[in-house]
Design a protein around this motif. Structure first.
Motif, mmCIF file in Angstrom:
data_model
loop_
_atom_site.group_PDB
_atom_site.id
_atom_site.type_symbol
_atom_site.label_atom_id
_atom_site.label_comp_id
_atom_site.label_asym_id
_atom_site.label_seq_id
_atom_site.Cartn_x
_atom_site.Cartn_y
_atom_site.Cartn_z
ATOM 1 N N SER A 26 78.873 -27.325 15.474
ATOM 2 C CA SER A 26 80.285 -27.468 14.809
ATOM 3 C C SER A 26 81.172 -26.465 13.642
ATOM 4 O O SER A 26 81.276 -26.105 13.012
ATOM 5 C CB SER A 26 79.316 -28.229 13.474
ATOM 6 O OG SER A 26 78.749 -27.885 12.694
ATOM 7 N N ALA A 27 80.451 -25.278 14.605
ATOM 8 C CA ALA A 27 81.643 -24.577 13.777
ATOM 9 C C ALA A 27 83.179 -23.983 13.854
ATOM 10 O O ALA A 27 83.564 -23.209 12.999
ATOM 11 C CB ALA A 27 80.993 -22.512 14.767
ATOM 12 N N GLN A 34 84.345 -33.526 16.852
ATOM 13 C CA GLN A 34 83.471 -33.628 18.540
ATOM 14 C C GLN A 34 81.662 -34.014 18.146
ATOM 15 O O GLN A 34 81.683 -35.474 17.991
ATOM 16 C CB GLN A 34 83.301 -33.115 19.010
ATOM 17 C CG GLN A 34 82.792 -33.566 20.541
ATOM 18 C CD GLN A 34 82.523 -32.186 21.789
ATOM 19 O OE1 GLN A 34 83.227 -30.947 21.824
ATOM 20 N NE2 GLN A 34 82.653 -32.270 23.277
ATOM 21 N N ALA A 35 81.393 -33.339 17.317
ATOM 22 C CA ALA A 35 79.901 -33.691 16.698
ATOM 23 C C ALA A 35 80.265 -34.945 15.759
ATOM 24 O O ALA A 35 78.840 -35.180 16.032
ATOM 25 C CB ALA A 35 79.436 -32.547 16.579
ATOM 26 N N LEU A 36 81.017 -34.568 14.896
ATOM 27 C CA LEU A 36 81.265 -36.391 13.991
ATOM 28 C C LEU A 36 81.377 -37.693 14.633
ATOM 29 O O LEU A 36 81.203 -38.155 14.263
ATOM 30 C CB LEU A 36 81.585 -35.886 12.953
ATOM 31 C CG LEU A 36 80.678 -34.772 12.537
ATOM 32 C CD1 LEU A 36 81.475 -33.646 11.426
ATOM 33 C CD2 LEU A 36 79.401 -35.589 11.419
ATOM 34 N N GLY A 97 79.335 -21.183 9.343
ATOM 35 C CA GLY A 97 79.147 -21.895 8.273
ATOM 36 C C GLY A 97 79.873 -22.083 6.986
ATOM 37 O O GLY A 97 79.289 -23.059 5.634
ATOM 38 N N VAL A 98 80.441 -21.655 6.635
ATOM 39 C CA VAL A 98 80.917 -21.003 5.370
ATOM 40 C C VAL A 98 81.165 -22.508 4.808
ATOM 41 O O VAL A 98 82.144 -23.222 5.541
ATOM 42 C CB VAL A 98 82.094 -20.259 6.148
ATOM 43 C CG1 VAL A 98 82.555 -20.256 3.601
ATOM 44 C CG2 VAL A 98 81.838 -19.009 6.106
ATOM 45 N N PRO A 123 82.698 -31.252 5.178
ATOM 46 C CA PRO A 123 82.489 -29.833 5.397
ATOM 47 C C PRO A 123 81.075 -30.068 5.471
ATOM 48 O O PRO A 123 80.291 -30.297 5.934
ATOM 49 C CB PRO A 123 82.820 -29.783 3.625
ATOM 50 C CG PRO A 123 82.715 -30.786 2.447
ATOM 51 C CD PRO A 123 82.625 -31.840 3.666
ATOM 52 N N ALA A 124 81.133 -28.409 6.110
ATOM 53 C CA ALA A 124 79.919 -27.804 6.801
ATOM 54 C C ALA A 124 79.066 -27.518 5.360
ATOM 55 O O ALA A 124 79.190 -27.769 4.608
ATOM 56 C CB ALA A 124 79.964 -26.514 8.151
ATOM 57 N N CYS A 125 77.246 -26.968 6.162
ATOM 58 C CA CYS A 125 76.748 -26.882 5.224
ATOM 59 C C CYS A 125 76.192 -25.732 4.950
ATOM 60 O O CYS A 125 74.710 -25.341 4.987
ATOM 61 C CB CYS A 125 75.662 -27.944 5.128
ATOM 62 S SG CYS A 125 76.181 -29.177 4.309
#
Length: 160
Positions: A26-27, A34-36, A97-98, A123-125
Motif C-alpha cells: 500500500s506504498a 486498491q488495498a482499502l 510507510g511514512v 493514513p499509513a501506519c
C-alpha cells in the motif's frame, strides 16, 4: 520496524486494533486505495520536506499536489522534499510507510485542508502495507500537528 513504533503509540491511545495490514503493498496512493477498496483521494498521503533547518511532514489528500506559491507563502522557502535515503533516519519511517504518528523528535507535522473534504481518511501506519481509518478529529489528535495549512492544489473539478 516502524509499524511496531506506530502500534505501540496507538496502544497508548487504545486503538492499535484498528491498524489494517495488507498482504500486498500500500506504498503508493493507488496501491493503498486498491488495498482499502476506496477512492484515491481518501488516502492521506504524508509528504516529507526540508523546511530551512527542520524536517516537516505534510499530510494531504491523495489527489492533492503541492501548490508551490502557497507553500512558499506558508514556509518562506521553496518546497524541497527529503530524498529516499533521508526519510527513514530523519523521520523514523521509510518511504512507502511514512506517516505522522510515532515520528522522531523534532519532526514537525502539518495537516493540509485538502483532507477536510472527507469524513474519514486513511493514513499509513509506518510500513508499506498498513493503514488506519481516522476521522478529522482523530487525525488531528493522533498526528499532533503544528497546525492545519493550505499548501495544496486539487485536480480540475475537485472541491477544496
Amino acid at each position: 520496524m516502524s509499524i511496531e513504533r506506530v502500534r505501540e503509540y496507538f496502544k497508548t491511545k487504545g486503538i492499535e486494533e484498528r491498524i489494517q495490514e495488507f498482504d500486498g503493498s500500500s506504498a503508493t496512493v493507488a496501491l493503498a486505495a486498491q488495498a482499502l477498496r476506496c477512492e484515491e483521494n481518501r488516502i492521506a498521503k504524508t509528504l516529507s520536506f526540508h523546511i530551512k533547518e527542520k524536517v516537516a511532514l505534510i499530510v494531504m489528500a491523495g489527489d492533492a499536489k503541492i501548490d508551490n506559491p502557497k507553500y512558499k507563502a506558508q514556509f518562506g522557502t521553496k518546497a524541497k522534499m527529503l530524498s529516499f535515503e533521508e526519510a527513514e533516519p530523519l523521520i523514523g519511517h521509510a518511504v512507502g510507510g511514512v506517516c505522522p504518528f510515532a515520528v522522531n523528535p523534532g519532526v514537525e507535522v502539518y495537516l493540509d485542508v485538502s483532507l477536510k473534504r472527507f469524513s474519514t481518511v486513511f493514513p499509513a501506519c509506518g510500513s508499506s502495507n498498513s493503514a488506519i481509518e481516522l476521522n478529522m478529529e482523530e487525525l488531528e489528535e493522533y498526528a499532533n500537528p503544528i497546525s492545519w495549512i493550505d499548501v495544496s492544489k486539487l485536480p480540475e473539478g475537485s472541491q477544496q
